[in-house]
Design an enzyme around this catalytic site. Sequence first.
Site, PDB file in Angstrom:
ATOM      1  N   SER A 114       0.818  -1.215   0.000  1.00  0.00           N
ATOM      2  CA  SER A 114       0.000   0.000   0.000  1.00  0.00           C
ATOM      3  C   SER A 114       0.853   1.267   0.000  1.00  0.00           C
ATOM      4  CB  SER A 114      -0.899   0.023   1.233  1.00  0.00           C
ATOM      5  OG  SER A 114      -1.641  -1.168   1.319  1.00  0.00           O
TER       6      SER A 114
HETATM    7  N1  SAH Z   1      -1.122  -4.042   3.720  1.00  0.00           N
HETATM    8  C1  SAH Z   1      -0.538  -4.803   2.660  1.00  0.00           C
HETATM    9  C2  SAH Z   1      -1.490  -4.804   1.495  1.00  0.00           C
HETATM   10  C3  SAH Z   1      -1.370  -5.989   0.643  1.00  0.00           C
HETATM   11  S1  SAH Z   1      -2.563  -6.058  -0.662  1.00  0.00           S
HETATM   12  C4  SAH Z   1       0.778  -4.203   2.263  1.00  0.00           C
HETATM   13  O1  SAH Z   1       0.911  -2.992   2.400  1.00  0.00           O
HETATM   14  O2  SAH Z   1       1.669  -4.905   1.816  1.00  0.00           O
HETATM   15  C5  SAH Z   1      -3.861  -7.011   0.106  1.00  0.00           C
HETATM   16  C6  SAH Z   1      -3.529  -8.411   0.515  1.00  0.00           C
HETATM   17  O3  SAH Z   1      -4.747  -9.037   0.902  1.00  0.00           O
HETATM   18  C7  SAH Z   1      -2.944  -9.277  -0.596  1.00  0.00           C
HETATM   19  O4  SAH Z   1      -1.718  -9.784  -0.182  1.00  0.00           O
HETATM   20  C8  SAH Z   1      -3.982 -10.384  -0.787  1.00  0.00           C
HETATM   21  O5  SAH Z   1      -3.417 -11.640  -1.104  1.00  0.00           O
HETATM   22  C9  SAH Z   1      -4.641 -10.406   0.577  1.00  0.00           C
HETATM   23  N2  SAH Z   1      -5.968 -11.037   0.595  1.00  0.00           N
HETATM   24  C10 SAH Z   1      -6.977 -10.938  -0.317  1.00  0.00           C
HETATM   25  N3  SAH Z   1      -8.023 -11.684   0.035  1.00  0.00           N
HETATM   26  C11 SAH Z   1      -7.690 -12.281   1.221  1.00  0.00           C
HETATM   27  C12 SAH Z   1      -8.356 -13.198   2.079  1.00  0.00           C
HETATM   28  N4  SAH Z   1      -9.574 -13.679   1.831  1.00  0.00           N
HETATM   29  N5  SAH Z   1      -7.707 -13.604   3.204  1.00  0.00           N
HETATM   30  C13 SAH Z   1      -6.460 -13.165   3.486  1.00  0.00           C
HETATM   31  N6  SAH Z   1      -5.775 -12.300   2.698  1.00  0.00           N
HETATM   32  C14 SAH Z   1      -6.386 -11.867   1.575  1.00  0.00           C
END
Ligand code: SAH
Length: 213
Positions: A61
């Site tokens: 993010s």
């Molecule tokens: N805060 C993180 C954002 C990552 S993007 C950062 O800054 O790195 C969002 C993440 O949510 C992704 O890695 C994706 O794989 C995860 N995600 C999506 N659906 C999900 C679910 N049902 N359970 C767990 N993680 C999930």
Amino acid sequence: MSMPDPRMIQLVMALRGGGVTDARVMGAIERTPRDLFVPERFDDQAYDDRPLPIDCGQTISQPLIVAHMTQALELDDRSKVLEIGTGSGYQTAILSRLARRVYSVERYRTLGQLAQSRFEALRLSNIVPRIGDGTVGWPEQAPFDRIILTASAPTRPDVILDQLKPGGIAIAPVDSGKRQVLMRYQRIEDGFDARELMDVRFVPLIEGEAKSL
Ligand code: SAH
């Protein structure tokens, strides 16, 4: 303390310009080297205030959004926090510096394991990572003081919000299809108080554990 990375000073200034006022949040960001959380080929952009690609087609993010979400959570050192979507682990690391314990769920094993190695390198011992489907929250550890979703839900994520303590706060991007809005929910006596914080763009929350990677 070692010399501050000049890139970090630039990032902190960008966050201030973007309206981040909470000194504790700023301090947590300053103590968290973002270059550790981005793929090596993006090292030269690690401190830019923008999202970057990570493994598994996901994104780390934008720091300004991380800061605003953290600020909106109103954490203190007693907070038990649930995070859905560990991703790179950057947001998790920031949370861990301000909360008592952070439970973080990621559906991709690759990402979850990478994030865990970063937490170990930074000696962040109050993070409990899990590989699994975060759409069901973490019932065994519920209830939580705070909940943060870093992937967008199609509607108010009630299954997850039900794991919030009375008075507890959740921050979640909700995507109606037309617009994606960062929402703040607070558990009140007979339901949830809901407020819109800002327009955002997160990857979608996907049901089920990832089959590959
Ligand atoms: N805060 C993180 C954002 C990552 S993007 C950062 O800054 O790195 C969002 C993440 O949510 C992704 O890695 C994706 O794989 C995860 N995600 C999506 N659906 C999900 C679910 N049902 N359970 C767990 N993680 C999930």
